[in-house]
Design an enzyme around this catalytic site. Structure first.
Site, PDB file in Angstrom:
ATOM      1  N   ARG A  30      16.756  -7.664  -9.125  1.00 18.36           N
ATOM      2  CA  ARG A  30      15.532  -7.393  -8.369  1.00 18.36           C
ATOM      3  C   ARG A  30      14.540  -6.635  -9.243  1.00 18.36           C
ATOM      4  O   ARG A  30      13.334  -6.911  -9.215  1.00 18.36           O
ATOM      5  CB  ARG A  30      15.838  -6.590  -7.100  1.00 18.36           C
ATOM      6  CG  ARG A  30      16.560  -7.384  -6.024  1.00 18.36           C
ATOM      7  CD  ARG A  30      16.720  -6.570  -4.757  1.00 18.36           C
ATOM      8  NE  ARG A  30      15.465  -6.381  -4.055  1.00 18.36           N
ATOM      9  CZ  ARG A  30      15.298  -5.584  -3.000  1.00 18.36           C
ATOM     10  NH1 ARG A  30      16.322  -4.866  -2.554  1.00 18.36           N
ATOM     11  NH2 ARG A  30      14.126  -5.484  -2.412  1.00 18.36           N
ATOM     12  N   CYS A  45      13.216   2.566  -4.550  1.00 20.03           N
ATOM     13  CA  CYS A  45      14.105   1.408  -4.370  1.00 20.03           C
ATOM     14  C   CYS A  45      13.319   0.352  -3.610  1.00 20.03           C
ATOM     15  O   CYS A  45      12.149   0.141  -3.901  1.00 20.03           O
ATOM     16  CB  CYS A  45      15.374   1.829  -3.625  1.00 20.03           C
ATOM     17  SG  CYS A  45      15.047   2.658  -2.047  1.00 20.03           S
TER      18      CYS A  45
END
Length: 287
Positions: free
Chosen positions: A181, A242
């Site tokens: 990611r 995050c």
């Protein structure tokens, strides 16, 4: 003290010390952990819902898990029986994400003795802790006082979007998401793939062992030092983010356990990437 072992918690629960245990089981795929809680939990624990009690989705433009207000958090905690002066122990069953979010939120609200059960539910079971099933006991309403009106201006350092954009000029910005990611190879949730320019990747699994416990202190210091993070409050700010401000709290907790201060960007990539959609001429963060 940031962490508590299962053995230490078992011992603490046999004393007259005031202790409140909160179960914060949550995952992105299964955000409601009540069924897991009912299937087995630490005796006397109460279920703390991350989506509705540790987040306020009515607050817009702040990412997928905006922080709750102080008054709302106080109401939730009192409803779970939390009192002033208690030791609050939080735990989950998914790499400390839910419990770290709870630890961060409660300490940002001014609670001074909040600890994460190291290794979570699995550690409790492997240590021979007793198990209670069902929806949980009805608590006597607590009297805990949250004096912080807005957790974005609470007792823990918070990064705004603009601060996150420039933090690399002074300190280090850590991305707690999985490496694929971070690299922009996949993005299962947010509208844009990639990462905040200048951020370094430190997946939350990097600070945990195979059993989901936090690494020993010397190893944690090495992990953070390897990315240039080894200083305290008076030094250049370093921070973490995050997807939506949940799993980054694991890095903040790990750092805190060894005396390193990390700021949290609560909106994280969910806020950053949405801003890219709303402002398409801004930097993409893609490499």
């Amino acid at each position: 003290m940031t962490l508590i072992t299962a053995t230490a918690l078992r011992d603490l629960l046999t004393t007259d010390a005031p202790v409140r245990v909160l179960d914060v089981r949550w995952t992105l795929a299964h955000p409601d952990g009540r069924d897991a809680f009912a299937g087995g939990h630490i005796p006397g624990a109460q279920y703390l819902d991350l989506d509705s009690q540790l987040s306020d989705h009515s607050r817009t433009c702040l990412g997928r898990h905006p922080l709750p207000t102080g008054p709302a958090l106080q109401k939730s905690l009192r409803g779970l029986g939390v009192n002033d002066g208690e030791t609050v122990v939080v735990y989950d069953d998914a790499q400390a994400a839910g419990s770290s979010r709870a630890w961060w939120t409660l300490t940002a609200a001014g609670l001074t003795d909040v600890r994460i059960l190291d290794g979570g539910w699995a550690a409790w079971q492997s240590d021979g802790g007793q198990v209670e099933t069902g929806p949980g006991r009805t608590p006597v309403p607590g009297d805990v006082t949250v004096t912080v009106e807005d957790l974005y201006d609470g007792a823990r350092r918070v990064l705004t979007r603009d601060q996150a954009a420039h933090i690399g000029e002074l300190g280090t910005l850590l991305d707690a998401r999985a490496s694929e990611r971070y690299r922009g190879e996949t993005e299962p949730v947010d509208p844009v793939a990639g990462h905040i320019p200048g951020a370094a990747n430190l997946p939350l699994t990097s600070v945990l062992d195979e059993e989901g416990r936090f690494l020993p202190a010397d190893q944690l210091r090495e992990v953070f030092a390897g990315l240039g993070v080894q200083r305290g409050d008076d030094d250049p700010v370093s921070g973490a983010y995050c997807g939506s401000g949940v799993s980054a709290a694991v890095l903040v907790a790990a750092a805190d356990s060894v005396g390193i201060s990390l700021a949290l960007f609560p909106g994280s990539w969910s806020q950053w990437s949405q801003d890219l959609v709303d402002e398409p001429d801004s930097t993409t963060g893609l490499n």
